[in-house]
Design an enzyme around this catalytic site. Structure first.
Site, short mmCIF file in Angstrom:
data_model
loop_
_atom_site.label_atom_id
_atom_site.label_comp_id
_atom_site.label_asym_id
_atom_site.label_seq_id
_atom_site.Cartn_x
_atom_site.Cartn_y
_atom_site.Cartn_z
N THR A 97 0.83 -1.20 0.00
CA THR A 97 0.00 0.00 0.00
C THR A 97 0.87 1.26 0.00
O THR A 97 0.53 2.26 -0.62
CB THR A 97 -0.92 0.00 1.23
OG1 THR A 97 -1.66 -1.23 1.23
CG2 THR A 97 -1.87 1.17 1.24
N TYR A 154 6.51 -11.25 5.41
CA TYR A 154 5.31 -10.74 4.75
C TYR A 154 4.97 -11.67 3.59
O TYR A 154 5.69 -11.73 2.60
CB TYR A 154 5.61 -9.32 4.26
CG TYR A 154 4.53 -8.60 3.48
CD1 TYR A 154 3.18 -8.91 3.60
CD2 TYR A 154 4.88 -7.57 2.61
CE1 TYR A 154 2.22 -8.22 2.88
CE2 TYR A 154 3.92 -6.87 1.89
CZ TYR A 154 2.59 -7.21 2.02
OH TYR A 154 1.64 -6.52 1.29
N LYS A 177 2.97 -11.58 8.51
CA LYS A 177 1.83 -10.82 7.97
C LYS A 177 1.34 -11.63 6.80
O LYS A 177 2.02 -11.78 5.79
CB LYS A 177 2.28 -9.43 7.54
CG LYS A 177 1.29 -8.73 6.62
CD LYS A 177 1.59 -7.26 6.50
CE LYS A 177 0.97 -6.58 5.27
NZ LYS A 177 -0.35 -7.02 4.86
N GLY A 187 -4.02 -10.48 6.80
CA GLY A 187 -3.84 -9.40 5.83
C GLY A 187 -4.90 -9.29 4.75
O GLY A 187 -4.69 -8.59 3.76
N ASP A 192 -8.50 -7.93 4.50
CA ASP A 192 -9.56 -7.21 5.21
C ASP A 192 -10.94 -7.80 4.92
O ASP A 192 -11.80 -7.86 5.80
CB ASP A 192 -9.54 -5.73 4.82
CG ASP A 192 -8.14 -5.12 4.80
OD1 ASP A 192 -7.16 -5.85 5.04
OD2 ASP A 192 -8.02 -3.92 4.53
N GLU A 193 -11.14 -8.24 3.69
CA GLU A 193 -12.45 -8.72 3.25
C GLU A 193 -12.82 -10.06 3.87
O GLU A 193 -13.97 -10.50 3.74
CB GLU A 193 -12.49 -8.81 1.71
CG GLU A 193 -11.53 -9.80 1.07
CD GLU A 193 -10.16 -9.20 0.76
OE1 GLU A 193 -9.68 -8.33 1.52
OE2 GLU A 193 -9.56 -9.62 -0.26
N VAL A 220 -3.43 -6.60 9.62
CA VAL A 220 -2.78 -5.50 8.91
C VAL A 220 -3.49 -5.33 7.58
O VAL A 220 -3.68 -6.31 6.87
CB VAL A 220 -1.30 -5.84 8.61
CG1 VAL A 220 -0.62 -4.68 7.90
CG2 VAL A 220 -0.55 -6.20 9.88
N SER A 254 -5.03 -2.38 4.27
CA SER A 254 -5.06 -1.04 3.69
C SER A 254 -6.38 -0.33 3.96
O SER A 254 -6.42 0.89 4.04
CB SER A 254 -4.79 -1.10 2.19
OG SER A 254 -5.87 -1.72 1.52
#
Lengths: 306, 306, 306, 306
Positions: free
Chosen positions: A49, A141, A171, A196, A198-199, A213, A215
């Site tokens: 991001t 990551y 992450k 990682g 969000d959805e 974590v 965006s």
């Protein structure tokens, strides 16, 4: 090193840019205050991001320094930069710089031009870089959709376990829930597994995730805080409804061209981070108008950060 | 700018390393003399074979400077560096540096973390970088297997044509012969199309290629010079036999782990470039012994560079 | 069994359909005469172009029988059906049927839902099917873009060699020229390697191909016959020009939606094979009009079959 | 047609085979009784687990008939066959057969050799097949890892909604939880969304799944019934522990070669279904011994079906 497990929302900040494409460091203190005000617990900077790959090493250092300066003394807000990158030489230099500028931890992703052939080689890369800063937590990551490196993280943990004292966790930006859960439960939940996607937060909470974590926590943290609270208080229908709101919001990223949409959301919440650098394409003014209408139709202002 | 078409073999040199992994600049004049002696016409440096992605910007500059210094005044040996890389900012800086250090041309590949969404965006990237050095030939380097960017080059030419005067052509490292031939014939064969798959040179010559860039020209240039001569003099059976020898040699790259095998070949021809950096894995001593035996069994010394 | 090497052009016929989507067997004798008249040497039926996967077993038998009937006694025209298919049981039944209906050979591709894990398993599949008809030449059909099975054919030959007397060779529809050439040269050019990418014929001829199977030979055989003649008489510039014409024609397949475009070409040459079945989409009337104009602009009538 | 939402566990049965590879119909009544005894609510037959693609049409009919016969009159046990398959002609014939043999519903997956280009074309395929049996519930089976068709199901629903009265829902075997949840919530949860990834059941329950179809419910249904009960009674730690047991069991599928491992599990629970047909590879006796030891070490007998 004792491994701390982070909890709550960690934003992956955008790197603010001026209209001419140069980095706008002056916005960073404001950005930090904005995140704090909205309940965010940390920042994963110069990552995907944050357009780390589009910045020069000097620019990355400047961004790191700016975040370090404004968050100094705030023990409740953890900042970690992504180090690289395809060059381990650069990663090591940046790790040392992070240590000198008040960073809480460092993160590293797989080299993505030449790709590590197996978990053992990836572990060698991790150790090489992490040993530069043996007193800092080191995160891997995992983001195969961008790196093209799709080694199961359970294999990474098996290979790495016991070899790198400052290895803190992962992450995890991938939809392999079987792999993620196996990592969560590895060695009595030793490692810090940060979700990682969000959805899919609710699905990750269900199997045991506690930190995340992402965006969209930049501009919609209240939505996700509510989701976590609903889940923790067994209000599952509420949590599902909130996750669906998150999904409806994220559908707009697909509709308006992907990652650049995030900076468009930031404009709507009043923290103007400018535009993405090439090779990312930004919306035209006409697209932005349609996007803004779509966002309003979602009821964005009811759950957005402010 | 008049577009010159390069012909013959252009090597993609390895970046020499000391045992500790630091760059060995002192070998570069020797390396250059070795290539010249074996009929090589140019060098494509700090590219894939040259581990550009594993070097820091300063290291890339040092390598560029060293090649520029030793080839100065040799108009028959063209050197061009690969500029990037995911950061256009770095690419532009390196382009300016290349201009100041006697480079013939510059090359650029698609950003490969964030990827250009279409030909138009890729063209924007090319123009942004190429305009930094408007008086230098600018090549696009097409290598989808590593960048993951698989936009047909015919589409790139259609989009770019007429917009960038210093656009010279494409180093084409991909097996889409239909696309390659369409590019060769574009606008009356205007652009310089350099073939980048050593194992298919004969197939490329047949449809009109005249120049080639590759890694095996570092250590087996005589084989390929013979192949080109055989083709040009209509000795097709001879050319096929030589191409099969090339293939048998290249099979060993697959057998012994890929790109690192190239530096093992360099040891065998007496130009010791050390090892590859991580994330590339190098052969063990035991593997090197088996590899050397396999190489000998091919009759390598009969067609190798010396 | 002595392995015969086929040479020249083998068409992969479309399966003619009536307007209601049922198979139009009555056109097949006409179709055969048309191919003969245009210099085609054989037919690879009910394959990809022939929509074998969209037909029932009984329909495939009917098509095979119709081709067998009209080509009976023509020793200079070789017909072979593709047997499958994901079910080896079906393949074996169809192989026996092919033997009873005047087919020259049979062809088999890798099961493509469950996929063979390695060359050894694929060889087991080949042997299982081929042994049903031990006196018929058996070809493997390599088309990874559709099957998703991308085992190198050189590995298949190494695994299969000496184990299956009626194994004749490979219809090779893939752009791995290194693999193809290695197969051509395997065991003193023992196996019949039929090239399957019409748009790259010249590159394949250069490395030694002599026979080819393709869909555009249905409607543009004269172009390719001229190309082969030009190559064989060292008129390389002429051959390149013809290959570029082939490419320009094949670009229209991309532009108008892929495989269904082939039946549109057949309408233009007067052998109306109807439309493709679902899941393939056919052109609308409006698209067909634009397509026809594009075809005319290519000068198609100068090199098309007639 | 009113859309019924199935709940609980639906097994995807293996097709029993004799040692010679022919179908063992005689085991099917026993198999049905075994599933009933272990709390399974239905059977998804001749699908992936059931090797539908490896059977002839006649064999599929025989399996369908056998399941129909032994489950006749059991309204609490729903049986549905997978119809295909790459040939819609075959699918339609099998749909009619399913209707005549006591099947509850039919399922259809995307043609996977030629692939539908977009959601609209896939919907055309669905409608073509489903209209053959307008009074039976019709499910779409989404399994991109095997079909290669990765059209988002949310797009399918948008395209299909209102056009096909007997469309009941989707068997969803993919890890796109955002897409799955969007489908769950589509039009007020109208469609029946059956989860198809046993290893992620808990994550799917969290977002609202209530029914599941899978292969490990054949031999470990009690584990999953306990998991569902734990989730429904808010015993999340218990549910997580059970999901991890499921994952540990499923890791053995990866370790011992994939889908064929399932029939090895069936041997251990006393319902010997024989082996898989080619192109699937079965375990050797030596592998089976090691596998059995690994299974015992998991404590399999404590949660296995019996």
């Amino acid at each position: 090193m004792t491994i701390k497990h982070l909890s709550g929302l960690i934003a992956a900040p955008f790197t603010p840019m001026y209209a001419d494409g140069s980095v706008n460091l002056s916005l960073i203190p404001t950005y930090y205050a904005f995140l704090k005000r909205n309940g965010v617990k940390g920042a994963f900077i110069v990552g995907s991001t944050g357009e780390g790959v589009s910045l020069s090493l000097e620019e990355k250092k400047a961004v790191i320094e700016a975040w370090g300066a404004c968050t100094k003394g705030d023990m409740d807000f953890k900042v970690m930069p992504l180090l690289g990158g395809t060059s381990l030489t650069d990663c090591m230099e940046l790790a040392r710089y992070a240590r000198s500028t008040n960073m809480y931890a460092v993160a590293f992703t797989a080299p993505f031009y030449f790709k590590p052939a197996d978990a053992a080689t990836l572990v060698q890369c991790c150790i090489t870089v992490a040993q530069t800063v043996p007193d800092m937590p080191f995160y891997y990551y995992h983001i195969p959709v961008l790196t093209g490196v799709d080694i199961p993280m359970y294999n990474l943990l098996q290979e790495l376990h016991g070899k790198l004292p400052n290895f803190a966790g992962i992450k995890y930006t991938h939809e392999d829930f079987m792999d993620f859960q196996s990592c969560l439960n590895f060695d009595n939940r030793r490692y810090d597994m940060l979700w990682g996607r969000d959805e899919n937060m609710l699905s990750a909470l269900a199997i045991g995730a506690t930190g995340a974590v992402g965006s969209t926590y930049n501009y919609a943290a209240p939505l996700y805080s509510d989701l976590i609270n609903a889940f923790n208080s067994n209000q599952l229908e509420e949590a599902r409804m909130l996750q669906q709101q998150s999904i409806d919001m994220i559908h707009l990223l697909g509709k308006y061209g992907g990652i650049a949409t995030g900076k468009a959301f930031m404009k709507l919440v009043g923290v103007d981070c400018g535009e993405f650098r090439l090779p990312v394409r930004n919306m035209s003014a006409e697209q932005f108008a349609r996007f803004s209408a779509d966002v309003a139709a979602l009821g964005f202002s009811q759950f957005s950060a402010r």
